[in-house]
Design an enzyme around this catalytic site. Sequence first.
Site, short mmCIF file in Angstrom:
data_model
loop_
_atom_site.label_atom_id
_atom_site.label_comp_id
_atom_site.label_asym_id
_atom_site.label_seq_id
_atom_site.Cartn_x
_atom_site.Cartn_y
_atom_site.Cartn_z
CE1 TYR A 12 -4.06 2.28 0.70
CE2 TYR A 12 -2.57 3.09 2.48
CZ TYR A 12 -3.90 3.17 1.54
OH TYR A 12 -4.71 4.34 1.75
CG ASN B 146 -5.73 7.65 10.03
OD1 ASN B 146 -4.63 7.98 9.90
ND2 ASN B 146 -5.92 6.19 10.30
CB VAL C 31 -8.76 2.52 14.94
CG1 VAL C 31 -8.64 3.64 14.38
CG2 VAL C 31 -8.66 2.23 16.31
N GLY D 255 -0.93 -2.93 21.04
CA GLY D 255 -0.07 -2.42 21.56
C GLY D 255 -0.41 -1.65 23.10
CB THR E 62 -0.91 9.96 18.05
OG1 THR E 62 0.14 10.35 17.11
CG2 THR E 62 -0.26 10.02 19.71
P1 NAD Z 1 -12.67 1.74 0.69
O1 NAD Z 1 -12.09 0.23 0.65
O2 NAD Z 1 -14.11 2.00 1.28
O3 NAD Z 1 -12.68 2.15 -0.92
C1 NAD Z 1 -12.20 1.76 -2.02
C2 NAD Z 1 -13.05 1.27 -3.10
O4 NAD Z 1 -12.21 1.07 -4.18
C3 NAD Z 1 -13.98 0.08 -2.90
O5 NAD Z 1 -15.35 0.26 -3.42
C4 NAD Z 1 -13.37 -0.90 -3.70
O6 NAD Z 1 -14.31 -1.90 -3.97
C5 NAD Z 1 -12.86 -0.17 -4.89
N1 NAD Z 1 -11.58 -0.76 -5.62
C6 NAD Z 1 -10.71 -1.22 -4.93
N2 NAD Z 1 -9.51 -1.87 -5.96
C7 NAD Z 1 -10.33 -1.58 -6.94
C8 NAD Z 1 -9.96 -1.90 -8.31
N3 NAD Z 1 -8.58 -2.41 -8.59
N4 NAD Z 1 -10.61 -1.38 -9.42
C9 NAD Z 1 -12.02 -1.16 -9.11
N5 NAD Z 1 -12.19 -0.63 -7.78
C10 NAD Z 1 -11.41 -1.00 -6.77
O7 NAD Z 1 -11.73 2.82 1.07
P2 NAD Z 1 -11.80 4.43 1.48
O8 NAD Z 1 -11.77 4.61 2.77
O9 NAD Z 1 -13.17 4.74 0.70
O10 NAD Z 1 -10.66 4.97 0.48
C11 NAD Z 1 -10.83 5.35 -1.01
C12 NAD Z 1 -9.47 5.95 -1.15
O11 NAD Z 1 -8.97 6.95 -0.53
C13 NAD Z 1 -8.35 4.76 -1.35
O12 NAD Z 1 -7.67 5.02 -2.53
C14 NAD Z 1 -7.51 5.08 -0.21
O13 NAD Z 1 -6.29 4.61 -0.30
C15 NAD Z 1 -7.63 6.47 0.08
N6 NAD Z 1 -7.38 6.77 1.26
C16 NAD Z 1 -8.41 6.65 2.23
C17 NAD Z 1 -8.24 6.96 3.84
C18 NAD Z 1 -9.38 6.60 4.77
O14 NAD Z 1 -8.95 7.09 5.81
N7 NAD Z 1 -10.57 6.42 4.52
C19 NAD Z 1 -6.97 7.71 4.03
C20 NAD Z 1 -6.07 7.61 3.19
C21 NAD Z 1 -6.20 7.58 1.93
N1 UDP Z 2 -5.91 -0.24 15.99
C1 UDP Z 2 -6.39 -0.70 17.48
N2 UDP Z 2 -7.31 -1.49 17.61
C2 UDP Z 2 -8.06 -1.99 16.28
C3 UDP Z 2 -7.74 -1.34 15.20
C4 UDP Z 2 -6.49 -0.53 15.19
O1 UDP Z 2 -5.59 -0.27 18.30
O2 UDP Z 2 -9.02 -2.58 16.58
C5 UDP Z 2 -4.65 0.71 15.95
C6 UDP Z 2 -3.65 0.30 14.88
O3 UDP Z 2 -2.78 -0.52 15.32
C7 UDP Z 2 -3.10 1.67 14.51
C8 UDP Z 2 -4.22 2.84 14.66
O4 UDP Z 2 -5.31 2.23 15.68
O5 UDP Z 2 -2.23 2.25 15.29
C9 UDP Z 2 -5.07 3.03 13.37
O6 UDP Z 2 -5.48 1.84 12.73
P1 UDP Z 2 -6.12 1.77 11.32
O7 UDP Z 2 -5.87 0.60 10.80
O8 UDP Z 2 -7.44 2.43 11.55
O9 UDP Z 2 -5.20 2.79 10.36
P2 UDP Z 2 -3.72 3.16 9.98
O10 UDP Z 2 -3.02 1.97 10.90
O11 UDP Z 2 -3.43 2.69 8.77
O12 UDP Z 2 -3.59 4.61 10.34
#
Ligand code: NAD
Ligand code: UDP
Length: 313
Positions: free
Chosen positions: A144, A173, A186, A204, A209
């Site tokens: 990723y 996030n 989370v 952990g 944070t």
């Molecule tokens: P999500 O998993 O809910 O949405 C992703 C969508 O993309 C899903 O509907 C999935 O079915 C579709 N998808 C996955 N691979 C695909 C492919 N190869 N072809 C077509 N469709 C595909 O996640 P989200 O939280 O809505 O995230 C959306 C975007 O934002 C992602 O690119 C993610 O990396 C980025 N992003 C999200 C967060 C967050 O906190 N939600 C943070 C950073 C970046």
């Molecule tokens: N986390 C946790 N319990 C859970 C899920 C996640 O303590 O049930 C922690 C995880 O280890 C991380 C933070 O929460 O430190 C955020 O996790 P998330 O998977 O939401 O996103 P990311 O790590 O990609 O920021």
Amino acid sequence: MMKILVTGGAGFLGSHLCERLLEEGHEVICLDNFFTGSKNNVRHLLNHDHFELIRHDIITPIDIESDRIYNLACPASPIHYQFNPVRTIQANVLGVTHMLELAKRTKARILQASTSEVYGDPTVHPQTEDYWGNVNPVGPRSCYDEGKRVAETLMIDYNKQFHVDIRIARIFNTYGPRMALNDGRVVSNFILQALQENAITIYGDGKQTRSFCYVSDLIEGLMLLMESERFVGPVNMGNPNELTVLDLANRVIEKTGSRTNIVHKPLPQDDPVMRQPDITRAKAELGWSPIVSLDAGLSKTIPYFQEKVSSSL
Ligand code: NAD
Ligand code: UDP
């Protein structure tokens, strides 16, 4: 009115984006392979005259005319993106290349949903866009993190070499209704555990944070960036309100009125210790900053999960 392609449009962020773009009067083509997204997320849009849903995986090329492409297609939660790591990196290398080729041919402007994960386990805090990050290239999160880093490089190089009109948002996030119940992130985990009176699982010691942004703020930011005429990013988009995972657990317990307890589980490998966006650039270039507090955002999110829990009983 513009014709706008949203890849990953049936996911958490994508479905909110499709909804807002339709509200603005645009025609929306939502493309998704339904890996982590669901038709249920966009069911309420299916009868809209200006909405179209296509099942397609961006790992394969597709030809669709549009004025704008929001490229969100990629699983976002660690358990989902680690489920099939090769496909995850392919979505970010092959998939992003296909979307850039499409943008090049159709002259559409393209926005890439990048991530705070490009900073890895950061040694600079809060993270500014100038920081190059601290990413393990061979760890469980690499498919990723490195995928999204390559995606940014592809965006920049298609812009330099072929003058494709690009925008890059580094999303931190984000939470809200329509997060998948099983995605292990989370906020969704803690709310579900609290509502079901299951123990809250802290990985952990819980002192790591994160900074949580409510979905409506994030979507406004993405749309502002897309329509900004001179600023392409990369730009951080998130809420700088940082808190520990333990604090989040206590906030969720308090807001749900749950009588659950907390258990500690092992910290996943390469879990970032701290994360907080510096949003100076977004404020200066886009006049954007989030307005929904964590308290208000949780109050809008908890009822969504409550309804899902009740309907599954
Ligand atoms: P999500 O998993 O809910 O949405 C992703 C969508 O993309 C899903 O509907 C999935 O079915 C579709 N998808 C996955 N691979 C695909 C492919 N190869 N072809 C077509 N469709 C595909 O996640 P989200 O939280 O809505 O995230 C959306 C975007 O934002 C992602 O690119 C993610 O990396 C980025 N992003 C999200 C967060 C967050 O906190 N939600 C943070 C950073 C970046
Ligand atoms: N986390 C946790 N319990 C859970 C899920 C996640 O303590 O049930 C922690 C995880 O280890 C991380 C933070 O929460 O430190 C955020 O996790 P998330 O998977 O939401 O996103 P990311 O790590 O990609 O920021």
